[in-house]
Scaffold this motif. Structure first.
Motif, PDB file in Angstrom:
ATOM      1  N   THR A   9       0.619  -1.042  -0.446  1.00  0.00           N
ATOM      2  CA  THR A   9      -0.052   0.060   0.024  1.00  0.00           C
ATOM      3  C   THR A   9       0.814   1.079   0.178  1.00  0.00           C
ATOM      4  OG1 THR A   9      -1.796  -0.811   0.954  1.00  0.00           O
ATOM      5  CG2 THR A   9      -1.640   1.603   1.360  1.00  0.00           C
ATOM      6  N   ARG A  10       0.594   2.141  -0.827  1.00  0.00           N
ATOM      7  CA  ARG A  10       2.023   3.021  -0.543  1.00  0.00           C
ATOM      8  C   ARG A  10       0.844   4.552  -0.139  1.00  0.00           C
ATOM      9  NH1 ARG A  10       3.627   5.418  -6.413  1.00  0.00           N
ATOM     10  NH2 ARG A  10       4.859   3.692  -6.449  1.00  0.00           N
ATOM     11  N   LEU A  11       1.333   4.638   1.035  1.00  0.00           N
ATOM     12  CA  LEU A  11       1.097   5.870   1.920  1.00  0.00           C
ATOM     13  C   LEU A  11       1.456   6.849   0.647  1.00  0.00           C
ATOM     14  CD1 LEU A  11       0.070   6.815   4.815  1.00  0.00           C
ATOM     15  CD2 LEU A  11       2.225   7.090   5.606  1.00  0.00           C
ATOM     16  N   TRP A  12       0.391   7.836   1.038  1.00  0.00           N
ATOM     17  CA  TRP A  12       0.558   9.375   0.729  1.00  0.00           C
ATOM     18  C   TRP A  12       0.912  10.394   1.255  1.00  0.00           C
ATOM     19  CZ3 TRP A  12       3.347  11.164  -3.901  1.00  0.00           C
ATOM     20  CH2 TRP A  12       3.116  10.037  -5.318  1.00  0.00           C
ATOM     21  N   VAL A  13       1.625  11.222   2.061  1.00  0.00           N
ATOM     22  CA  VAL A  13       1.989  12.274   3.340  1.00  0.00           C
ATOM     23  C   VAL A  13       1.942  13.734   2.046  1.00  0.00           C
ATOM     24  CG1 VAL A  13       2.473  13.696   5.050  1.00  0.00           C
ATOM     25  CG2 VAL A  13       2.005  11.171   4.934  1.00  0.00           C
ATOM     26  N   HIS A  14       1.387  14.418   2.026  1.00  0.00           N
ATOM     27  CA  HIS A  14       1.472  15.386   1.204  1.00  0.00           C
ATOM     28  C   HIS A  14       1.270  16.552   1.808  1.00  0.00           C
ATOM     29  CE1 HIS A  14      -0.368  12.466  -2.112  1.00  0.00           C
ATOM     30  NE2 HIS A  14      -1.949  12.774  -1.846  1.00  0.00           N
ATOM     31  N   VAL A  15       2.424  17.713   0.930  1.00  0.00           N
ATOM     32  CA  VAL A  15       2.814  18.700   2.314  1.00  0.00           C
ATOM     33  C   VAL A  15       2.344  19.900   1.134  1.00  0.00           C
ATOM     34  CG1 VAL A  15       4.348  19.731   3.754  1.00  0.00           C
ATOM     35  CG2 VAL A  15       4.453  16.837   3.412  1.00  0.00           C
ATOM     36  N   ALA A  16       1.826  20.897   1.972  1.00  0.00           N
ATOM     37  CA  ALA A  16       2.025  22.093   1.540  1.00  0.00           C
ATOM     38  C   ALA A  16       2.950  22.912   0.822  1.00  0.00           C
ATOM     39  CB  ALA A  16       1.529  23.967   1.902  1.00  0.00           C
TER      40      ALA A  16
END
Length: 469
Positions: free
Chosen positions: A118-125
């Motif tokens: 599973t790919r965990l995406w953490v998006h940051v400004a």
């Protein structure tokens, strides 16, 4: 202790200005205080201004004394540059934070890859797209070190206009710097990746996210599963669990409130995702020879078992302060071989430096040298330390206002430490610790009343209540 005040005439405007300068930490000497036989200290000046009604109890001078900036940043904010970005708008993403949060700078989501990954995406400004290294905005943020969160106001390290432009979920589609980890069922990372992206983010409170987890909704169930597995792995590497009470302190001219922070599982899930993102950013930078403000921490000085409040209190005291350095090193408190804070570039300057370095690599620009990173660490930490101290003192001030407004209230307290004749009480509802002189052992639960609140000195006295009504 200050001497008793004699009967006082009204201060002249010049005398008031002089005393206020001492109270605000802007001047050391005061003829007025000397003439009144008072110490020439900020605390004595503060007490005099309160007694004369020239300041009210809502006034907090700590940020001024510590030199923290109290004016908003008004520099111009550029537009996002036109550049290639990976389009992730088809993947649901959620910025999960406390209710009332005004600077959403991170969001989470997942992508099912198959093969047990599973790919965990953490998006940051993508703040670094608007604040390149060496720009006027960068220099201003460095001079502040961090956003200042006071109970009665927030002073950003960056302009409000920039937060509105870059904050995740404040527009339908937002540019982001996204960190990905491909995780197996046991929480092991198969690969890490950093990309410039476009994302579509929905904002949720922790309570709303918890309701969706409890209802069995995705991606919250998978996020919780991945977070639990990751936490188990880190604990196997020595990560410490420290769970002490936290509160939200709010204040205005009318009074102050202290509200215990709820701790639903989704709060821990989001925190674990942010920890994983920081680990992945550090791995990516190390793999590509990028100097970052890597966060490191020495091993605990001793092992403290147990899950009681005194155990958590003692465990926190075994940890050394986190250090930031241009080369990676272990962060023992987190159980990680390397780590960098990477998910709050709107709020913490060193997170912004991490983003500037990652973005430089992704766009082919020249990154900062290790020497330049070290210089930024030194300056930003000094300024951020003043900001954090101002926040701590201001929160205590308004907590004591809250206490003083209800003098008959009985509070639950726990003895969390004892050194000689002096014990330390912790009042969980207030996240307030205070000295207590009584023959009580660590772990003892007490009922207490809080009396003798002294705002200038930031002190209060606890008195045990044997048979509370």
């Amino acid at each position: 202790m200050t001497a008793p005040f004699p009967a006082l005439p009204e201060l002249t405007p010049a005398q008031r200005t002089e005393v206020e300068l001492v109270a605000r930490g802007k001047q050391e000497k005061s003829r007025t205080l000397r003439d009144l036989a008072q110490p020439e200290t900020p605390e004595a000046a503060h007490a005099l201004l309160l007694r004369l009604g020239l300041w009210d109890e809502a006034r907090t001078p700590y940020a001024e004394r510590l030199g923290a900036a109290l004016t908003p940043v008004t520099l111009a904010v550029p537009d996002f540059p036109e550049e290639a970005r990976l389009d992730l708008t088809q993947l649901p993403a959620y910025a999960i934070d406390d209710e009332g949060n005004r600077d959403p700078d991170d969001a989470v989501g997942i992508e099912v890859l198959g093969g047990g990954l599973t790919r965990l995406w953490v998006h940051v400004a993508d703040v670094a797209a608007l604040v390149p290294a060496g720009s006027p905005l960068d220099e201003e943020a460095r001079a502040r070190g961090a956003t200042l969160y006071l109970p009665d106001r927030t002073i950003g390290m960056l302009p409000d206009a920039l937060v509105e432009r870059a904050g995740l979920g404040l527009s339908e589609i937002t540019p982001a710097l996204s960190i990905a980890l491909d995780l197996d069922e046991e929480g092991n990372a198969d690969a890490v990746e950093v990309q410039l992206t476009r994302v579509r983010v929905q904002r949720l409170t922790y309570t709303q996210a918890q309701e969706r987890l409890s209802a069995g909704e995705e991606p919250f169930v998978t996020l919780a599963r991945l977070a639990r597995a990751s936490r188990t792995l880190r604990e196997g590497e020595g990560a410490l669990t420290i769970d002490l009470p936290e509160v939200r302190v709010k204040a205005d001219d009318r009074g102050a409130t202290v509200t215990p922070l709820p701790k639903p599982e989704m709060r821990a899930v989001v925190q674990e995702c942010m920890t994983l993102a920081g680990w992945a950013a550090a791995i990516y930078a190390d793999d590509h020879g990028l100097p970052l403000p890597f966060a490191t921490q020495d091993a605990p000085t001793r092992d403290v078992p147990g899950d009681t409040l005194p155990a958590h209190w003692a465990r926190r005291k075994t940890l050394a302060r986190t250090r930031f350095q241009p080369a990676p090193g272990p962060h023992h408190g987190m159980g990680l071989d390397l780590y960098a804070q990477a998910t709050s570039p709107l709020r913490r300057y060193l997170d912004l430096v991490v983003h500037q370095q990652l973005r430089a690599h992704l766009t082919g620009a020249e990154p900062l040298s290790g020497k330049d990173v070290a210089a930024r660490v030194a300056q930003a930490q000094m300024n951020a330390d003043a900001t954090r101290q101002a926040e701590r003192l201001s929160r205590k001030h308004h907590t004591l206002r809250f206490v003083a407004a209800q003098p008959e209230r009985v509070w639950d307290a726990v003895v969390v430490e004892r050194r000689g004749p002096q014990a330390t009480l912790l009042i969980p509802e207030l996240a307030l610790d205070l000295p207590f002189s009584a023959p009580v052992s660590v772990g003892t639960a007490l009922k207490v009343r809080l009396t003798d609140v002294n705002l200038p000195a930031l002190t209060v006295r606890a008195r045990a209540v044997e048979n509370p009504a």
